[in-house]
Design an enzyme around this catalytic site. Sequence first.
Site, mmCIF file in Angstrom:
data_model
loop_
_atom_site.group_PDB
_atom_site.id
_atom_site.type_symbol
_atom_site.label_atom_id
_atom_site.label_comp_id
_atom_site.label_asym_id
_atom_site.label_seq_id
_atom_site.Cartn_x
_atom_site.Cartn_y
_atom_site.Cartn_z
ATOM 1 C CE1 TYR A 41 -3.056 3.052 0.651
ATOM 2 C CE2 TYR A 41 -3.774 1.975 2.671
ATOM 3 C CZ TYR A 41 -3.888 3.006 1.758
ATOM 4 O OH TYR A 41 -4.839 3.976 1.941
ATOM 5 C CE LYS A 51 -6.190 2.022 -1.447
ATOM 6 N NZ LYS A 51 -6.400 2.625 -0.128
#
Length: 300
Positions: free
Chosen positions: A137, A165
Amino acid sequence: MSKIDLKGIITAMVTPFAEDESLDAGAAAFMADWLVERGVHGIFIAGTNGEFHLMDDDEKVCLTRAVVKAVDGRVPVIAGAGCCSTLHTIELGLRLMDAGADVLSVVTPYYLVPNQDDLYIHYERIAERVNAPVVMYNIPGQTGCKIEPETVDRLAGVDGIVGIKDSGGDFDTQLAYIESSKSHSGFAVLNGSDSLMLRAFEAGASASVAATSNIIPEVEVKLYNDFLAGRLDEAKIGREMMDPLRKTLKKCVAPAVMKQALNMMGVRAGITRTPVRMPAPDVVEEIDEMLKFYGIAHSV
């Protein structure tokens, strides 16, 4: 390790809290079911909009159990496990997998700023120890730490790391991540900037982890379906439809506006945890106008 299909619209779900700021697991279960019934392709919990930074580990485990039970295998549940230390992330990750999470999201360490070799070792060790699908992330605006494309390319070949992400907002960086995904089978790029959703799908991102889909899941699911069907003009209309909500969300610190809107829609989201406060009356009026724009009926 079974393959998890990360695609489409994955809701970055808010975490419901009661009036005393305690976790409302029942409301979380209802919300997750409500979202899945409206067609989203995954649920992302204990992320930035889920106020993970204000929750303890036991609450994250409880939240995961409640959401996993409500979703009942219909879509993947991605649970936030990222902590500042590698060992803490591993410990929490193991607990979240035991609670039923399908995938772990691991945000970069925050406050401290590790170098790229530090990050490589951090993620490699986590993937090795948790024996679970891990999504990195990247959100440097909040953490102060960016995963450079070269590091992502190296990590994309590590067993257990299944994607990244990207909420950095720098589309060139996301494009570089997407290039890595083309040469690493089973590695997915999940867009995390709602404004870039359609551009990301067109460039090759497999999914968009969208906070806005808490409020308008049908609009964004239709956008994705239009994109898949080649109806790009309609998909662009769907992307533009998101802007009134995005503008209103900026009126307060996240996720205050989303929680207020959901409460007004009859989906119990409760309150934010302090020091973040719920919207003032003038902002509530703007939220009311925004919901009217979407034709969303008020339940309260």
